[in-house]
Design an enzyme around this catalytic site. Sequence first.
Site, mmCIF file in Angstrom:
data_model
loop_
_atom_site.group_PDB
_atom_site.id
_atom_site.type_symbol
_atom_site.label_atom_id
_atom_site.label_comp_id
_atom_site.label_asym_id
_atom_site.label_seq_id
_atom_site.Cartn_x
_atom_site.Cartn_y
_atom_site.Cartn_z
ATOM 1 N N CYS A 114 0.801 -1.238 0.000
ATOM 2 C CA CYS A 114 0.000 0.000 0.000
ATOM 3 C C CYS A 114 0.829 1.280 0.000
ATOM 4 O O CYS A 114 0.762 2.091 -0.925
ATOM 5 C CB CYS A 114 -0.938 0.013 1.208
ATOM 6 S SG CYS A 114 -2.126 -1.326 1.245
ATOM 7 N N HIS A 164 -1.955 6.962 3.712
ATOM 8 C CA HIS A 164 -0.964 5.926 3.992
ATOM 9 C C HIS A 164 0.466 6.377 3.713
ATOM 10 O O HIS A 164 1.346 5.548 3.440
ATOM 11 C CB HIS A 164 -1.283 4.664 3.189
ATOM 12 C CG HIS A 164 -1.122 3.381 3.968
ATOM 13 N ND1 HIS A 164 -0.135 3.190 4.906
ATOM 14 C CD2 HIS A 164 -1.815 2.225 3.956
ATOM 15 C CE1 HIS A 164 -0.222 1.983 5.416
ATOM 16 N NE2 HIS A 164 -1.252 1.365 4.863
#
Length: 504
Positions: A58, A108
Amino acid sequence: AKRRLTMTKKKQVIFLMTDTTRKDMLGCYNPNMHTPNLDRLAAEGIRYENAYTCQPVCGPARSAIFTGTFPHTNGMETNSIALGDNVKTIGQRLSDHGIDCGYIGKWHLDGSDYFGNGRCPDGWKDDYWYDMRRYLEELSEEDRIKSRQSSTAFEPEMTDTFTYAHRCSDRAIRFLEEYKDRDFLLVVSYDEPHGPYLCPAPYNTMYQDLQLDDNPNYEDDLSAKPLYQRLWAGDAVHKTKDELRAMSKGRALFLGCNSFADHEIGRVLQKARKAAPDAMIIYTADHGCMMGNHRLEGKNSTCYKEAANIPLIIKGGEKGGVVTAPASHIDLVPTIMDYMGLPLPKLLEGKSMLPQIYDTSVRINDYVFTEFTRYEVDHDGFGGLQLMRSIVSDRYKLIIHLLDTDEFYDLLEDPYEIHNRILDETCRHERDALHDRLLEHMNRTRDLYRGYQWACRPWRPEKLPCWENDGYTRQRENEEYEPRQLDYDTGLPMKEAVRNKRLY
């Protein structure tokens, strides 16, 4: 030659992204999947068959998508490590040129936990900033716990309004209305279909009777593959093909959540058609998911298609085109900047795809690159340190695992990537040519981990170790946010970023 389309006066880009979406989870790639909104977008634009993430995890994947530099350059080589302080995102670059930038959804990139720190980074509008921490802060403690449990998807009171995806779409729709008459970049980054796969009926049961397509790589015994893959597979090494294909409730819910994400994307696209009909629209996923292929689950240090070959759709040029040449996330920042009419900084490590978007016969890349360093700094699991660098061409794929067995695949003869031909001397010419280009790429991008070990592989005996490697100094190129770096030997601004500096 096809003529480049006339640009609209307003420069508007809508960037849509889902998390953990395989290419074959879209109907336009696989008719067994229900994603009508993304399928329509593909029909209105270009669909890429061989687009690759820069790292199938991610945070590192997103670091490349939003900075235009590889994880080994921007410092985010694993989840839960922040971008370097001198690394600028596309939002910062565009907003400094007067372009409004909104980021709604999973970020993220701040080095915090999975949900983020709730603080809007430079370049993005705070009143639209909506990372997952801000979502959780809207919920009661009881609802926070429910939002992290897959079983919530089957509760009678479960509705779309409870989901992160729905609330992200609501904000995106408001952004499009507010900024419809201005230049803008709007990013809508859905966490879905990533676990816990929350979605309401009918999506929660839509795939409960579906069995995954047959695939020869379910029977890949991994005997000629790197050791880490057998360790990663665990007990699945001994499972049958039918056991691997069997649909668990978790996979069915995962696919249902994927179709729900498409539904939410459709709400944004419907608004875009009215408020920003001429906007360039980009859709992609950060990475894919193994789902039992090659006996593996999730994603990790691999360049297998299931995890690394991601969906990519771009609307704004040709209509209904398909690009089979290699493509990469690393090219998205320069593409957006080029579309906005801005100069491209030297430090960007990709190229603008605009010529290809307007004319799919144009070739941008002969090769693309995927890497891996570590999955997550917070976790002891997931294999720990796994240094991987890979290169993919139209036909061949070479993967170097610095601490393990390397891989080489002929994608024409072996599209399921079962037969590792790294030691096959009949492939020597193609294998070594890719190897040389991979080493050039590591040098060109100043890969932090480059060195003779990547060159001196067991199957390349003519490559001899050398302490000095190639003997060059490779400084960071000047760009608009930093002064030009100084030459160590003179203290003056460097004249050439790359220069020979052998030690004697």
